[in-house]
Design a protein around this motif. Sequence first.
Motif, PDB file in Angstrom:
ATOM      1  N   LEU A 115       9.021  -8.654   3.542  1.00  0.00           N
ATOM      2  CA  LEU A 115       9.960  -9.727   4.113  1.00  0.00           C
ATOM      3  C   LEU A 115      10.836  -9.513   5.401  1.00  0.00           C
ATOM      4  CD1 LEU A 115      10.993 -10.797   0.541  1.00  0.00           C
ATOM      5  CD2 LEU A 115       9.249 -11.732   2.011  1.00  0.00           C
ATOM      6  N   ASP A 116      10.760  -8.000   5.716  1.00  0.00           N
ATOM      7  CA  ASP A 116      11.652  -8.017   7.073  1.00  0.00           C
ATOM      8  C   ASP A 116      11.032  -6.830   7.848  1.00  0.00           C
ATOM      9  OD1 ASP A 116      14.249  -9.236   6.144  1.00  0.00           O
ATOM     10  OD2 ASP A 116      14.407  -7.388   4.640  1.00  0.00           O
ATOM     11  N   ASP A 117      11.283  -7.029   9.339  1.00  0.00           N
ATOM     12  CA  ASP A 117      10.543  -6.180  10.259  1.00  0.00           C
ATOM     13  C   ASP A 117      11.051  -4.818   9.688  1.00  0.00           C
ATOM     14  OD1 ASP A 117       9.052  -7.883  11.454  1.00  0.00           O
ATOM     15  OD2 ASP A 117      10.502  -8.348  12.961  1.00  0.00           O
ATOM     16  N   ASP A 118      10.292  -3.742  10.011  1.00  0.00           N
ATOM     17  CA  ASP A 118      10.416  -2.368   9.896  1.00  0.00           C
ATOM     18  C   ASP A 118      11.061  -2.057   8.499  1.00  0.00           C
ATOM     19  OD1 ASP A 118      10.227  -1.762  12.607  1.00  0.00           O
ATOM     20  OD2 ASP A 118      12.095  -2.577  13.075  1.00  0.00           O
ATOM     21  N   THR A 119      10.291  -2.649   7.761  1.00  0.00           N
ATOM     22  CA  THR A 119      10.732  -2.589   6.181  1.00  0.00           C
ATOM     23  C   THR A 119       9.801  -0.945   5.828  1.00  0.00           C
ATOM     24  OG1 THR A 119      11.005  -4.482   5.339  1.00  0.00           O
ATOM     25  CG2 THR A 119      10.141  -2.845   3.778  1.00  0.00           C
ATOM     26  N   LEU A 120      10.729   0.084   5.021  1.00  0.00           N
ATOM     27  CA  LEU A 120      10.247   1.241   4.748  1.00  0.00           C
ATOM     28  C   LEU A 120       9.885   1.170   3.344  1.00  0.00           C
ATOM     29  CD1 LEU A 120      12.696   3.361   7.050  1.00  0.00           C
ATOM     30  CD2 LEU A 120      10.147   2.834   7.462  1.00  0.00           C
ATOM     31  N   VAL A 121       9.148   1.765   2.597  1.00  0.00           N
ATOM     32  CA  VAL A 121       8.613   1.658   1.252  1.00  0.00           C
ATOM     33  C   VAL A 121       7.808   3.322   1.213  1.00  0.00           C
ATOM     34  CG1 VAL A 121       7.238   0.689  -0.490  1.00  0.00           C
ATOM     35  CG2 VAL A 121       8.316  -0.655   1.131  1.00  0.00           C
ATOM     36  N   TYR A 122       8.468   3.855  -0.017  1.00  0.00           N
ATOM     37  CA  TYR A 122       7.593   4.986  -0.426  1.00  0.00           C
ATOM     38  C   TYR A 122       6.716   4.343  -1.529  1.00  0.00           C
ATOM     39  CZ  TYR A 122      10.731   8.643   1.261  1.00  0.00           C
ATOM     40  OH  TYR A 122      11.643   9.601   1.815  1.00  0.00           O
ATOM     41  N   GLU A 123       5.633   4.705  -1.442  1.00  0.00           N
ATOM     42  CA  GLU A 123       4.419   4.279  -2.432  1.00  0.00           C
ATOM     43  C   GLU A 123       3.825   5.664  -3.131  1.00  0.00           C
ATOM     44  OE1 GLU A 123       0.503   1.733  -2.197  1.00  0.00           O
ATOM     45  OE2 GLU A 123       0.181   3.842  -1.410  1.00  0.00           O
ATOM     46  N   TYR A 124       4.053   5.631  -4.582  1.00  0.00           N
ATOM     47  CA  TYR A 124       3.722   6.779  -5.282  1.00  0.00           C
ATOM     48  C   TYR A 124       2.540   6.174  -6.202  1.00  0.00           C
ATOM     49  CZ  TYR A 124       8.204   8.854  -4.106  1.00  0.00           C
ATOM     50  OH  TYR A 124       9.407   9.028  -3.854  1.00  0.00           O
ATOM     51  N   LYS A 125       1.511   7.202  -6.299  1.00  0.00           N
ATOM     52  CA  LYS A 125       0.446   6.710  -7.214  1.00  0.00           C
ATOM     53  C   LYS A 125       0.013   7.895  -7.927  1.00  0.00           C
ATOM     54  CE  LYS A 125      -2.924   4.734  -5.298  1.00  0.00           C
ATOM     55  NZ  LYS A 125      -3.945   4.066  -4.404  1.00  0.00           N
ATOM     56  N   THR A 126      -0.684   7.882  -9.326  1.00  0.00           N
ATOM     57  CA  THR A 126      -0.968   8.892 -10.085  1.00  0.00           C
ATOM     58  C   THR A 126      -2.604   9.282  -9.175  1.00  0.00           C
ATOM     59  OG1 THR A 126      -2.132   7.336 -11.541  1.00  0.00           O
ATOM     60  CG2 THR A 126      -0.082   8.373 -12.177  1.00  0.00           C
ATOM     61  N   GLY A 127      -2.555  10.363  -9.388  1.00  0.00           N
ATOM     62  CA  GLY A 127      -4.014  10.998  -8.709  1.00  0.00           C
ATOM     63  C   GLY A 127      -4.745  12.166  -9.824  1.00  0.00           C
ATOM     64  N   PRO A 128      -5.647  12.678  -8.951  1.00  0.00           N
ATOM     65  CA  PRO A 128      -6.116  12.869  -7.890  1.00  0.00           C
ATOM     66  C   PRO A 128      -6.853  11.336  -7.366  1.00  0.00           C
ATOM     67  CG  PRO A 128      -7.594  14.185  -9.264  1.00  0.00           C
ATOM     68  CD  PRO A 128      -6.455  13.557 -10.226  1.00  0.00           C
ATOM     69  N   TYR A 129      -6.866  11.249  -6.199  1.00  0.00           N
ATOM     70  CA  TYR A 129      -7.366  10.002  -5.581  1.00  0.00           C
ATOM     71  C   TYR A 129      -8.833  10.285  -5.199  1.00  0.00           C
ATOM     72  CZ  TYR A 129      -8.155   6.026  -2.509  1.00  0.00           C
ATOM     73  OH  TYR A 129      -8.511   4.897  -1.864  1.00  0.00           O
ATOM     74  N   GLU A 130      -9.769   9.579  -5.734  1.00  0.00           N
ATOM     75  CA  GLU A 130     -11.241   9.920  -5.352  1.00  0.00           C
ATOM     76  C   GLU A 130     -11.794   8.835  -4.606  1.00  0.00           C
ATOM     77  OE1 GLU A 130     -12.406  12.893  -9.229  1.00  0.00           O
ATOM     78  OE2 GLU A 130     -11.908  10.660  -9.687  1.00  0.00           O
ATOM     79  N   GLY A 131     -11.159   8.008  -3.876  1.00  0.00           N
ATOM     80  CA  GLY A 131     -11.482   6.871  -3.221  1.00  0.00           C
ATOM     81  C   GLY A 131     -11.419   5.538  -3.941  1.00  0.00           C
ATOM     82  N   GLN A 132     -11.312   4.539  -2.980  1.00  0.00           N
ATOM     83  CA  GLN A 132     -11.039   3.159  -3.431  1.00  0.00           C
ATOM     84  C   GLN A 132     -12.188   2.649  -4.494  1.00  0.00           C
ATOM     85  OE1 GLN A 132     -11.523  -0.519  -0.863  1.00  0.00           O
ATOM     86  NE2 GLN A 132      -9.160  -0.313  -0.823  1.00  0.00           N
ATOM     87  N   LYS A 133     -13.245   3.044  -4.248  1.00  0.00           N
ATOM     88  CA  LYS A 133     -14.331   2.541  -5.176  1.00  0.00           C
ATOM     89  C   LYS A 133     -14.044   2.883  -6.760  1.00  0.00           C
ATOM     90  CE  LYS A 133     -19.248   1.892  -4.961  1.00  0.00           C
ATOM     91  NZ  LYS A 133     -20.527   2.216  -4.301  1.00  0.00           N
ATOM     92  N   LEU A 134     -13.367   4.055  -6.940  1.00  0.00           N
ATOM     93  CA  LEU A 134     -13.171   4.396  -8.121  1.00  0.00           C
ATOM     94  C   LEU A 134     -11.624   4.170  -8.438  1.00  0.00           C
ATOM     95  CD1 LEU A 134     -14.926   7.838  -8.310  1.00  0.00           C
ATOM     96  CD2 LEU A 134     -15.822   5.813  -9.166  1.00  0.00           C
ATOM     97  N   ASP A 135     -11.047   3.452  -7.678  1.00  0.00           N
ATOM     98  CA  ASP A 135      -9.659   3.480  -7.858  1.00  0.00           C
ATOM     99  C   ASP A 135      -9.110   2.028  -8.215  1.00  0.00           C
ATOM    100  OD1 ASP A 135      -6.872   4.863  -7.851  1.00  0.00           O
ATOM    101  OD2 ASP A 135      -6.725   3.216  -6.144  1.00  0.00           O
ATOM    102  N   LYS A 136      -9.834   0.855  -7.673  1.00  0.00           N
ATOM    103  CA  LYS A 136      -9.040  -0.457  -7.787  1.00  0.00           C
ATOM    104  C   LYS A 136     -10.379  -1.486  -7.622  1.00  0.00           C
ATOM    105  CE  LYS A 136      -6.848   0.002  -4.018  1.00  0.00           C
ATOM    106  NZ  LYS A 136      -5.766  -0.002  -2.878  1.00  0.00           N
ATOM    107  N   GLU A 137      -9.904  -2.539  -8.173  1.00  0.00           N
ATOM    108  CA  GLU A 137     -10.902  -3.839  -8.124  1.00  0.00           C
ATOM    109  C   GLU A 137      -9.928  -4.804  -7.426  1.00  0.00           C
ATOM    110  OE1 GLU A 137     -12.856  -4.657 -11.787  1.00  0.00           O
ATOM    111  OE2 GLU A 137     -11.082  -5.639 -12.502  1.00  0.00           O
ATOM    112  N   PHE A 138     -10.465  -5.600  -6.691  1.00  0.00           N
ATOM    113  CA  PHE A 138      -9.663  -6.632  -6.095  1.00  0.00           C
ATOM    114  C   PHE A 138      -9.711  -8.007  -7.028  1.00  0.00           C
ATOM    115  CE2 PHE A 138     -10.787  -3.960  -2.459  1.00  0.00           C
ATOM    116  CZ  PHE A 138      -9.391  -3.875  -2.049  1.00  0.00           C
ATOM    117  N   ILE A 139      -8.507  -8.546  -7.147  1.00  0.00           N
ATOM    118  CA  ILE A 139      -8.451  -9.848  -7.697  1.00  0.00           C
ATOM    119  C   ILE A 139      -8.765 -11.217  -7.042  1.00  0.00           C
ATOM    120  CG2 ILE A 139      -6.723 -11.371  -9.021  1.00  0.00           C
ATOM    121  CD1 ILE A 139      -5.062  -8.853  -9.598  1.00  0.00           C
TER     122      ILE A 139
END
Length: 139
Positions: A115-139
């Motif tokens: 909603l604001d320019d220059d917004t800063l966010v930390y994103e945390y996710k459980t891993g290990p990350y093995e690529g988008q194909k094994l991580d998510k499906e789009f709604i």
Amino acid sequence: MIEKIFSKKDKNKLLHIIHRPSDNDPASRTDIVPASEFIQCSWLKMHEGTTFKPHRHIYKKTSYREHIAQESWVVVKGSVECRLYDLDNSLLHTTILREGEASFTLEGGHTYTILDDDTLVYEYKTGPYEGQKLDKEFI
């Protein structure tokens, strides 16, 4: 304040958590996410001079056969509209996250609009990350 958002499809299933810290919070540790979840987060409000014994974390064997990637956003600067989805992909909850506030998605879906320019966010996710194909499906 901790806001817990449960599925409308499975009323006992906790899907999302919103944490909004307050100056009125007591000085202590508050576990935000239940210990049974893959992503863990606690809110620590401490007094000057507080310390902990030096330590390190160790590798361990786990008892679970599969796991889900769980994700958290912590807004450092600016604001973010957060849309949270139920198990059937229907919109469940919409809120605005401001500086210092956090969202946790345990199950279900989510999307964010900055909603604001220059917004800063930390994103945390459980891993290990093995690529988008094994991580998510789009709604």
